[in-house]
Scaffold this motif. Structure first.
Motif, short mmCIF file in Angstrom:
data_model
loop_
_atom_site.label_atom_id
_atom_site.label_comp_id
_atom_site.label_asym_id
_atom_site.label_seq_id
_atom_site.Cartn_x
_atom_site.Cartn_y
_atom_site.Cartn_z
N GLN A 26 0.85 -1.16 0.03
CA GLN A 26 0.10 -0.22 -0.01
C GLN A 26 0.88 1.30 -0.04
N ASP A 27 0.59 2.32 -0.79
CA ASP A 27 1.27 3.44 -0.87
C ASP A 27 2.89 3.42 -1.02
N SER A 28 3.17 2.31 -2.03
CA SER A 28 4.40 1.99 -2.41
C SER A 28 4.46 1.35 -3.66
N ASP A 29 5.59 1.54 -4.44
CA ASP A 29 5.80 0.76 -5.77
C ASP A 29 6.43 -0.75 -5.40
N THR A 30 6.73 -0.84 -4.29
CA THR A 30 7.33 -2.28 -3.60
C THR A 30 6.43 -3.57 -3.94
N GLU A 31 6.82 -4.40 -4.74
CA GLU A 31 6.13 -5.85 -4.97
C GLU A 31 6.72 -6.85 -4.42
N ALA A 32 6.15 -7.76 -4.11
CA ALA A 32 6.72 -8.80 -3.41
C ALA A 32 5.96 -10.04 -4.05
N LEU A 33 6.65 -11.26 -3.98
CA LEU A 33 6.41 -12.69 -4.19
C LEU A 33 5.89 -13.57 -3.49
N PHE A 34 4.88 -14.03 -3.65
CA PHE A 34 4.20 -15.05 -2.75
C PHE A 34 3.58 -16.23 -3.49
N MET A 35 3.69 -17.45 -2.75
CA MET A 35 3.02 -18.66 -3.19
C MET A 35 1.84 -18.84 -2.65
N VAL A 36 0.72 -19.06 -3.20
CA VAL A 36 -0.73 -19.32 -2.65
C VAL A 36 -0.86 -20.87 -2.30
N VAL A 37 -1.17 -20.90 -0.96
CA VAL A 37 -1.03 -22.38 -0.60
C VAL A 37 -2.30 -22.79 -0.04
N GLU A 38 -3.24 -21.88 0.28
CA GLU A 38 -4.74 -22.31 0.42
C GLU A 38 -5.67 -21.35 -0.14
N VAL A 39 -6.47 -21.69 -1.16
CA VAL A 39 -7.50 -20.87 -1.75
C VAL A 39 -8.55 -20.93 -1.15
N GLY A 40 -9.28 -19.69 -0.85
CA GLY A 40 -10.39 -19.32 -0.22
C GLY A 40 -11.32 -18.66 -1.24
N ASP A 41 -12.65 -18.70 -1.10
CA ASP A 41 -13.51 -17.79 -2.29
C ASP A 41 -13.21 -16.25 -2.06
N ASN A 42 -12.67 -15.86 -0.97
CA ASN A 42 -12.56 -14.48 -0.66
C ASN A 42 -11.16 -13.96 -0.45
N ALA A 43 -10.46 -14.83 0.18
CA ALA A 43 -9.10 -14.70 0.93
C ALA A 43 -8.23 -15.90 0.52
N SER A 44 -6.76 -15.86 0.59
CA SER A 44 -5.98 -16.90 0.18
C SER A 44 -4.76 -16.68 1.10
N LEU A 45 -4.27 -18.11 1.45
CA LEU A 45 -3.25 -18.12 2.49
C LEU A 45 -1.84 -18.33 1.68
N CYS A 46 -1.02 -17.27 1.75
CA CYS A 46 0.12 -17.31 1.10
C CYS A 46 1.29 -17.34 1.95
N LEU A 47 2.60 -17.83 1.41
CA LEU A 47 3.94 -18.01 1.80
C LEU A 47 4.90 -17.00 1.12
N LEU A 48 5.69 -16.03 1.69
CA LEU A 48 6.61 -15.33 1.00
C LEU A 48 7.44 -16.17 0.26
N ALA A 49 7.80 -15.82 -0.89
CA ALA A 49 8.45 -16.65 -1.81
C ALA A 49 9.87 -15.68 -1.87
N GLN A 50 10.43 -14.92 -1.25
CA GLN A 50 11.49 -14.24 -1.55
C GLN A 50 12.19 -14.04 0.02
N GLN A 51 13.14 -13.47 -0.10
CA GLN A 51 13.94 -13.48 1.31
C GLN A 51 13.26 -12.71 2.41
N LYS A 52 12.90 -11.58 2.09
CA LYS A 52 12.18 -10.73 3.01
C LYS A 52 11.25 -9.53 2.52
N LEU A 53 10.30 -9.02 3.39
CA LEU A 53 9.48 -8.14 2.94
C LEU A 53 9.24 -7.01 4.27
N GLU A 54 9.45 -5.98 4.18
CA GLU A 54 9.26 -5.15 5.31
C GLU A 54 7.79 -4.43 5.30
N LEU A 55 7.18 -4.83 6.31
CA LEU A 55 5.59 -4.02 6.33
C LEU A 55 5.73 -3.09 7.44
#
Length: 183
Positions: free
Chosen positions: A120-149
């Motif tokens: 949000q409010d940034s051009d920073t993009e991060a890679l994730f892998m979707v592990v559990e798919v839901g109708d509205n939301a999905s559980l994801c794992l970070l697929a890169q070294q780190k991400l600052e939130l």
């Protein structure tokens, strides 16, 4: 070293490390990324259990999708195995989508799909892998070294549940000539 699931693999919970472990039956043991507080009671009380045909199917799906990104084979295996652990043994989570920008294109992802999320409010993009798919939301794992939130730093294989309208399918960048862009 490439590993292949077989009927000798066994899940168990290691109380000393407070993690789900996977005995790979060749002298190697995989320790999952997730602490006990993130796991279901079932995961922490299970006795030794076989790595099932469904586990193997998810492992292969996760591993295959992860080939789209540039990570070392050992990290690809770690991501895929942690994906199986998250899918099978992780407690349900509430979405934490406020960290990421929504997109107008909303498609339901598939298990193992590599997606991009833009902070949000940034051009920073991060890679994730979707592990559990839901109708509205999905559980994801970070697929890169780190991400600052805003409130924490995520590291490789950390899990977060995100609304599907935040997930953007990963598009591999390829070399495009100046002439291709002019068309």
């Amino acid at each position: 070293m490439k590993i292949r699931p077989d009927d000798q693999w066994r899940w168990y919970f290691d109380h000393e490390h407070s993690r789900v472990m996977l005995d790979l039956a060749n002298g190697m043991v995989f320790r999952s990324h997730f602490p006990a507080k993130m796991l279901t009671d079932y995961a922490m009380t299970m006795k030794e259990m076989s790595f099932s045909v469904d586990d193997a199917a998810f492992y292969y799906a996760f591993e295959e999708h992860s080939r789209r990104i540039n990570i070392a084979p050992a990290l690809r295996t770690e991501l895929a195995l942690n994906g199986v652990v998250a899918f099978r043994f992780m407690k349900p989570q509430m979405p934490r989508s406020w960290h990421f920008s929504p997109f107008s294109l909303v498609e339901k992802p598939e298990h193992g799909e590599i997606v991009q999320l833009r902070l949000q409010d940034s051009d920073t993009e991060a890679l994730f892998m979707v592990v559990e798919v839901g109708d509205n939301a999905s559980l994801c794992l970070l697929a890169q070294q780190k991400l600052e939130l805003n409130d924490r730093v995520m590291s490789f294989c950390d899990a977060i549940k995100v609304m599907n309208d935040r997930l953007l399918p990963y598009i591999e960048l390829t070399q495009v000539s100046v002439y291709d862009r002019a068309i």
